[in-house]
Design an enzyme around this catalytic site. Structure first.
Site, mmCIF file in Angstrom:
data_model
loop_
_atom_site.group_PDB
_atom_site.id
_atom_site.type_symbol
_atom_site.label_atom_id
_atom_site.label_comp_id
_atom_site.label_asym_id
_atom_site.label_seq_id
_atom_site.Cartn_x
_atom_site.Cartn_y
_atom_site.Cartn_z
ATOM 1 N N ASP A 188 -40.884 -13.877 18.254
ATOM 2 C CA ASP A 188 -42.224 -13.448 18.139
ATOM 3 C C ASP A 188 -42.398 -12.448 19.027
ATOM 4 O O ASP A 188 -43.019 -11.258 18.798
ATOM 5 C CB ASP A 188 -43.253 -14.500 18.385
ATOM 6 C CG ASP A 188 -42.999 -15.806 17.389
ATOM 7 O OD1 ASP A 188 -42.148 -15.496 16.528
ATOM 8 O OD2 ASP A 188 -43.648 -16.890 17.505
ATOM 9 N N ARG A 201 -46.362 -11.130 13.253
ATOM 10 C CA ARG A 201 -45.073 -10.700 12.498
ATOM 11 C C ARG A 201 -44.887 -11.899 11.398
ATOM 12 O O ARG A 201 -45.376 -13.045 11.353
ATOM 13 C CB ARG A 201 -44.133 -10.894 13.560
ATOM 14 C CG ARG A 201 -43.863 -12.299 14.226
ATOM 15 C CD ARG A 201 -42.700 -13.047 13.377
ATOM 16 N NE ARG A 201 -42.741 -14.424 14.074
ATOM 17 C CZ ARG A 201 -43.334 -15.516 12.972
ATOM 18 N NH1 ARG A 201 -44.108 -15.225 12.074
ATOM 19 N NH2 ARG A 201 -43.193 -16.796 13.412
ATOM 20 N N GLY A 254 -48.660 -19.252 11.196
ATOM 21 C CA GLY A 254 -47.253 -18.992 11.104
ATOM 22 C C GLY A 254 -46.846 -17.448 11.074
ATOM 23 O O GLY A 254 -45.746 -17.028 11.032
ATOM 24 N N GLU A 313 -35.059 -18.668 10.226
ATOM 25 C CA GLU A 313 -36.012 -19.667 10.731
ATOM 26 C C GLU A 313 -35.631 -20.677 11.678
ATOM 27 O O GLU A 313 -34.623 -21.227 11.425
ATOM 28 C CB GLU A 313 -36.899 -20.299 9.345
ATOM 29 C CG GLU A 313 -38.343 -20.549 9.681
ATOM 30 C CD GLU A 313 -39.106 -19.135 9.934
ATOM 31 O OE1 GLU A 313 -39.342 -18.812 10.951
ATOM 32 O OE2 GLU A 313 -39.068 -18.373 9.003
ATOM 33 N N ASN A 344 -50.648 -26.067 14.702
ATOM 34 C CA ASN A 344 -50.518 -25.327 15.791
ATOM 35 C C ASN A 344 -49.256 -25.825 16.723
ATOM 36 O O ASN A 344 -49.329 -26.938 16.800
ATOM 37 C CB ASN A 344 -51.801 -25.715 16.759
ATOM 38 C CG ASN A 344 -51.768 -24.730 17.977
ATOM 39 O OD1 ASN A 344 -50.758 -24.686 18.841
ATOM 40 N ND2 ASN A 344 -53.003 -24.528 18.439
ATOM 41 N N LYS A 345 -48.224 -25.029 16.832
ATOM 42 C CA LYS A 345 -46.894 -25.496 17.214
ATOM 43 C C LYS A 345 -47.280 -25.895 18.630
ATOM 44 O O LYS A 345 -46.151 -26.985 19.001
ATOM 45 C CB LYS A 345 -45.965 -24.351 17.133
ATOM 46 C CG LYS A 345 -46.196 -23.338 17.761
ATOM 47 C CD LYS A 345 -45.030 -22.181 17.600
ATOM 48 C CE LYS A 345 -45.154 -20.752 18.460
ATOM 49 N NZ LYS A 345 -44.142 -19.862 18.203
ATOM 50 N N ASP A 350 -33.939 -18.855 16.535
ATOM 51 C CA ASP A 350 -33.938 -17.766 17.718
ATOM 52 C C ASP A 350 -33.790 -18.866 18.997
ATOM 53 O O ASP A 350 -33.067 -18.223 20.092
ATOM 54 C CB ASP A 350 -35.229 -17.070 17.803
ATOM 55 C CG ASP A 350 -36.428 -18.061 17.825
ATOM 56 O OD1 ASP A 350 -36.301 -18.964 17.464
ATOM 57 O OD2 ASP A 350 -37.572 -17.528 18.472
#
Length: 487
Positions: A190, A43, A143, A49, A233-234, A52
């Site tokens: 997501d 997505r 992202g 941003e 990489n979150k 959520d």
């Protein structure tokens, strides 16, 4: 309908060359043909941003790039995972002994998140074993939600292999929770768009309860994704989870401090902001607000019954721009340092000593307002709609850069280049600290735009030049997750 179970469609709807190659590789790997395929898209978030997980609506669309998995249910209770990309190593495990390692978020752990989520939802004691071959077209760590798409696809695969059904909404909620097994404190955007997306339209995704509303994007513009080629990489970094916790602390500080301020005005007890920290628990309780139960910034707005604009005013009144120390937070909330660490801060936050609450809250409330304005403009479609949407995208990027501090020099440079060569609006998308930008470009200028951005950002750097073809592309709203079967 968004709540319906994901459809099982004829396999012919998938690109035949890609599917045939996947099937051949599967047979070569496992010695038999797959019984079905599952697909979940990545997505791009057009606006909204890092809000959520604070409870606010976001406005993403599914992209055409996806995770595609070929599957064969097997009698043994073993899951064998393989990847068409040889850099991702094979993995196998017993379905009755799922171990997910947070410290090493390797690709197979995201699959295990989706698998475990479905297992636990249905209480499956002896789930079906599977042979799975994965093919991904979403650039990793960009992202564009490749990790969440994998979690969603794995959940859908497990559901189908075990003969169970769920609605898209239920699947999205389960996959949101199950991705947290790997240590990512996401909010559900997501996973929701991956399941609820429909071809040709973006979606306003709202939470509690989860629902999706079509947002028809204006004609005359195309959305272009550009990868900064900086990977983030979150799940492997603390940046993302620190922001989640700062928002949670801001929630508690706002709910507590705002009512202390209100009471001080009524009774003229406190006269200086520095004194608000005393007696916080008692004062907040006297106004009926239990700050201990406040987890999201949206909760504060709901409790106060005020607008987003008024919440921004409250931020200015009750939070100071200087970073808060742990001791100051404890004093305001009326708790000990030990309580803060054991009851509020997550395990990976124990060493963090200062928190930027004002900046994070200001970003969240202003970004939430921009999402609603974006939807309104798309709905009303004024003559200058594209210009207005572009301005909102610019405001969003500035807030992400300055208030949320989730940009990076490369992203800022890429945004500037995109604007220089004709984008109406451009901003980072996804978690940030690397990854991609999304730009709104006049359709009649698209080819010139792509050519100029390639030259300015990618062709002057050898490393970027090597991945240029997969790093810059136009996209349109795609469909959500699906199961495909042999016709």
């Amino acid at each position: 309908m968004a709540g319906d179970s994901p459809s099982a469609l004829p396999v012919q709807l998938v690109e035949q060359p890609r599917l045939q190659k996947l099937k051949e590789m599967f047979i070569s790997k496992f010695g038999s043909a797959p019984k079905f395929y599952a697909r979940a898209p990545g997505r791009v978030n057009l606006i909204g941003e890092h809000i959520d997980y604070c409870g606010y609506a976001v406005l993403p669309m599914a992209i055409e790039q996806d995770i595609l998995i070929a599957v064969e249910p097997v009698q043994s209770q073993v899951v064998q995972l393989a990847n068409t990309n040889s850099s991702y190593l094979d993995f196998s495990t017993s379905v009755n002994n799922i171990q997910i390692h947070k410290t090493k978020p390797q690709w197979h752990n995201y699959f295990l998140c989706g698998l475990k989520g479905i297992q636990e939802h249905f209480g499956l004691n002896n789930p079906t074993g599977m042979n799975c071959l994965l093919d991904g077209s979403i650039p990793p760590s960009s992202g564009l939600s490749s990790s969440s798409a994998l979690v969603c696809c794995a959940g859908l695969v497990t559901l189908r292999a075990n003969g169970k059904t769920l609605s898209k909404v239920e699947l999205a909620e389960i996959c949101t929770k199950s991705e947290r097994y790997i240590g990512t404190e996401g909010g559900g955007m997501d996973q929701s768009i991956s399941f609820l997306a429909e071809e040709g339209t973006a979606k306003l995704i709202e939470f509690s309860p989860l629902r999706a509303t079509d947002v028809r994007l204006p004609s005359g513009a195309t959305f272009v994704i550009a990868n900064s080629c900086v990977e983030m990489n979150k799940a492997a970094t603390s940046h993302y989870n620190i922001r989640v916790m700062e928002c949670r602390l801001a929630t508690k500080m706002e709910s507590c401090t705002h009512y202390k301020n209100t009471l001080s005005q009524e009774k003229t007890v406190f006269r200086k902001r520095s004194q608000w920290g005393e007696g916080g628990q008692l004062l907040s309780k006297s106004k009926g607000l239990e700050w201990r139960k406040m987890l999201r910034l949206h909760d504060v707005q709901t409790e106060l019954r005020v607008s987003l604009e008024e919440m921004l005013t409250i931020v200015e009144e009750v939070l100071h721009p200087e970073p808060y120390s742990a001791e100051e937070i404890c004093k305001c909330l009326g708790i000990s340092l030990e309580e803060l660490h054991s009851q509020i801060l997550s395990q990976n936050m124990q060493d963090v000593s200062t928190f930027k609450l004002y900046q994070r809250a200001k970003h969240v409330y202003s970004e939430a307002a921009r999402v609603l304005e974006f939807q309104k403009i798309c709905s009303e479609a004024p003559a200058n709609a594209l210009q207005l949407l572009g301005e909102l995208m610019q405001q969003s990027h500035i807030s992400c850069r300055e208030m949320y501090e989730c940009s990076c020099p490369e992203l800022d440079r890429l945004v500037d280049i995109c604007l220089q060569f004709g984008a109406i609006g451009s901003r980072l998308t996804g978690a940030g600290w690397g990854g991609c930008t999304v730009s709104m470009v006049p359709t009649d200028k698209l080819n010139t735009f792509l050519k100029n951005v390639k030259k300015a950002y990618y062709q002057k750097d050898g490393q970027r030049l090597a991945v240029e073809n997969n790093s810059l592309f136009a996209t349109k709203p795609g469909r959500g997750a699906l199961v495909f079967v042999e016709a």
